[in-house]
Design an enzyme around this catalytic site. Sequence first.
Site, PDB file in Angstrom:
ATOM      1  N   TYR A   1       0.799  -1.060  -0.020  1.00 17.61           N
ATOM      2  CA  TYR A   1       0.115   0.054   0.094  1.00 17.61           C
ATOM      3  C   TYR A   1       1.074   1.205   0.234  1.00 17.61           C
ATOM      4  CZ  TYR A   1      -3.969   3.161   1.598  1.00 17.61           C
ATOM      5  OH  TYR A   1      -4.705   4.073   1.829  1.00 17.61           O
TER       6      TYR A   1
ATOM      7  N   TYR B   1      -3.220   5.028   8.933  1.00 18.85           N
ATOM      8  CA  TYR B   1      -3.069   3.521   8.515  1.00 18.85           C
ATOM      9  C   TYR B   1      -2.179   3.285   9.968  1.00 18.85           C
ATOM     10  CZ  TYR B   1      -1.768  -0.567   5.532  1.00 18.85           C
ATOM     11  OH  TYR B   1      -1.616  -1.605   4.830  1.00 18.85           O
TER      12      TYR B   1
HETATM   13  P1  NAP Z   1      -8.378  -9.126   3.773  1.00 24.06           P
HETATM   14  O1  NAP Z   1      -9.420  -9.950   3.077  1.00 24.06           O
HETATM   15  O2  NAP Z   1      -8.828  -8.809   5.300  1.00 24.06           O
HETATM   16  O3  NAP Z   1      -7.160  -9.905   3.688  1.00 24.06           O
HETATM   17  C1  NAP Z   1      -6.158  -9.974   5.023  1.00 24.06           C
HETATM   18  C2  NAP Z   1      -5.848 -11.500   5.128  1.00 24.06           C
HETATM   19  O4  NAP Z   1      -4.923 -11.568   5.784  1.00 24.06           O
HETATM   20  C3  NAP Z   1      -7.413 -11.816   5.877  1.00 24.06           C
HETATM   21  O5  NAP Z   1      -7.791 -13.048   5.221  1.00 24.06           O
HETATM   22  C4  NAP Z   1      -6.716 -12.181   7.109  1.00 24.06           C
HETATM   23  O6  NAP Z   1      -7.204 -13.301   8.033  1.00 24.06           O
HETATM   24  C5  NAP Z   1      -5.316 -12.726   6.782  1.00 24.06           C
HETATM   25  N1  NAP Z   1      -4.566 -12.749   8.149  1.00 24.06           N
HETATM   26  C6  NAP Z   1      -4.415 -11.918   9.126  1.00 24.06           C
HETATM   27  N2  NAP Z   1      -3.441 -12.593  10.124  1.00 24.06           N
HETATM   28  C7  NAP Z   1      -3.267 -13.664   9.630  1.00 24.06           C
HETATM   29  C8  NAP Z   1      -2.232 -14.842   9.971  1.00 24.06           C
HETATM   30  N3  NAP Z   1      -1.841 -14.755  11.285  1.00 24.06           N
HETATM   31  N4  NAP Z   1      -2.357 -15.790   9.323  1.00 24.06           N
HETATM   32  C9  NAP Z   1      -2.733 -15.888   8.040  1.00 24.06           C
HETATM   33  N5  NAP Z   1      -3.599 -14.827   7.611  1.00 24.06           N
HETATM   34  C10 NAP Z   1      -3.804 -14.186   8.279  1.00 24.06           C
HETATM   35  O7  NAP Z   1      -8.169  -7.670   3.347  1.00 24.06           O
HETATM   36  P2  NAP Z   1      -7.522  -7.147   1.885  1.00 24.06           P
HETATM   37  O8  NAP Z   1      -7.715  -5.704   2.050  1.00 24.06           O
HETATM   38  O9  NAP Z   1      -7.730  -8.238   0.871  1.00 24.06           O
HETATM   39  O10 NAP Z   1      -5.800  -7.205   2.193  1.00 24.06           O
HETATM   40  C11 NAP Z   1      -5.054  -8.431   1.474  1.00 24.06           C
HETATM   41  C12 NAP Z   1      -3.852  -7.598   1.333  1.00 24.06           C
HETATM   42  O11 NAP Z   1      -3.898  -6.271   0.409  1.00 24.06           O
HETATM   43  C13 NAP Z   1      -3.197  -7.129   2.470  1.00 24.06           C
HETATM   44  O12 NAP Z   1      -1.658  -7.414   2.647  1.00 24.06           O
HETATM   45  C14 NAP Z   1      -3.556  -5.797   2.484  1.00 24.06           C
HETATM   46  O13 NAP Z   1      -2.417  -4.962   3.335  1.00 24.06           O
HETATM   47  C15 NAP Z   1      -3.190  -5.499   1.204  1.00 24.06           C
HETATM   48  N6  NAP Z   1      -3.889  -3.999   0.656  1.00 24.06           N
HETATM   49  C16 NAP Z   1      -5.109  -3.595   1.013  1.00 24.06           C
HETATM   50  C17 NAP Z   1      -5.652  -2.587   0.433  1.00 24.06           C
HETATM   51  C18 NAP Z   1      -6.914  -2.189   0.898  1.00 24.06           C
HETATM   52  O14 NAP Z   1      -7.406  -0.987   0.604  1.00 24.06           O
HETATM   53  N7  NAP Z   1      -7.917  -3.149   1.095  1.00 24.06           N
HETATM   54  C19 NAP Z   1      -4.902  -1.635  -0.017  1.00 24.06           C
HETATM   55  C20 NAP Z   1      -3.503  -2.070  -0.266  1.00 24.06           C
HETATM   56  C21 NAP Z   1      -2.870  -3.247   0.015  1.00 24.06           C
HETATM   57  P3  NAP Z   1      -8.366 -13.090   9.151  1.00 24.06           P
HETATM   58  O15 NAP Z   1      -9.682 -12.552   8.360  1.00 24.06           O
HETATM   59  O16 NAP Z   1      -8.730 -14.405   9.710  1.00 24.06           O
HETATM   60  O17 NAP Z   1      -7.850 -12.101   9.920  1.00 24.06           O
END
Ligand code: NAP
Length: 293
Positions: A181, A191
């Site tokens: 991000y 953040y």
């Molecule tokens: P998300 O669906 O909530 O994905 C994050 C995932 O990480 C969740 O499935 C979460 O599982 C998992 N996680 C957390 N702790 C964990 C652990 N100990 N072991 C295994 N899995 C674990 O949200 P997302 O936004 O799609 O995020 C995916 C990636 O995109 C992340 O790296 C995020 O930083 C990145 N990103 C997101 C955005 C945005 O605006 N959404 C922008 C840029 C980058 P639980 O549900 O069980 O916690």
Amino acid sequence: MTAIDLSGKIALVTGVGDNEGFAWAIAKGLRAAGARIVLACQPNRMNIVDGNLTRDMDRDSRLLPDGSEFRPEKVVPCDSAFDTMADVPEEVRTNRRYAAYSEYSIQGTVDAVGKEFGGIDVLVHAVAFSREITKPLIETSRKGYHEAMGVSAYSLVSMVRAAAPHMAGRPGGGSVVGLTYVAGERVVPHYGGGMGTCKAALQMDAKQLAWFVGDRNIRVNLISAGPFASRAARAINPDFDKLIAHAAEHSPLRRPITAEEVADATVYLCSPLAGAVTGQVLYVDCGYNIMGT
Ligand code: NAP
């Protein structure tokens, strides 16, 4: 027309927690391009993801562009806080959501997938967590900061170490894709919980890892996605929709991103079209990162 065909590739997609996040869209995008998919999710999300894959009410979220339904080869539990099962503390082992599984460490999960499918071509890291995400960095505890770094950044190092032997020597090479991000390189005050630092670490680690596995023809790249209302993102701020609207208004393309656009970029990075691309951050953010406002 140059079509992308990932038929015969095995893709391990981590960080799947539901049918709303980037990992789900990426898994579907890779499947639509022909790859066979293994989903990895935290043990406590296995039932939810199973429901997303089977319930009638979630059918629309499974639809692929050709009208067929997304079906992974399997779903495996993996907790990115643990490199091996020796790292798992007793209170987690005996937690009722974890006790049903004998293996959910990064090393054990990746090895099992590599052995069962005869190798791994694509590894997607879509994992992020900070217990103190709603606290600004200056209020974040040492414990919360370290935990966030371990789960959100170090886990990429651990995953690549575990996967490299299974990705080496694959036809066309291997591809690792992670998600970052803009807060990893610019100040985004909301953040919190150390997550900006996690993304900065992830970005430098991806470059270093690209060097360490490049001699085995494994490429490591990140996608810097624009804000998107996943479950994790909504937890950052109840007004996340306003943040998305702000980014959209100040982006050259004047609109928010879609998860499918992140999936498309992932498919590209995993394809022969990106055969010489490694150690890079690809911005899929409607251009927001270039702006000074
Ligand atoms: P998300 O669906 O909530 O994905 C994050 C995932 O990480 C969740 O499935 C979460 O599982 C998992 N996680 C957390 N702790 C964990 C652990 N100990 N072991 C295994 N899995 C674990 O949200 P997302 O936004 O799609 O995020 C995916 C990636 O995109 C992340 O790296 C995020 O930083 C990145 N990103 C997101 C955005 C945005 O605006 N959404 C922008 C840029 C980058 P639980 O549900 O069980 O916690």
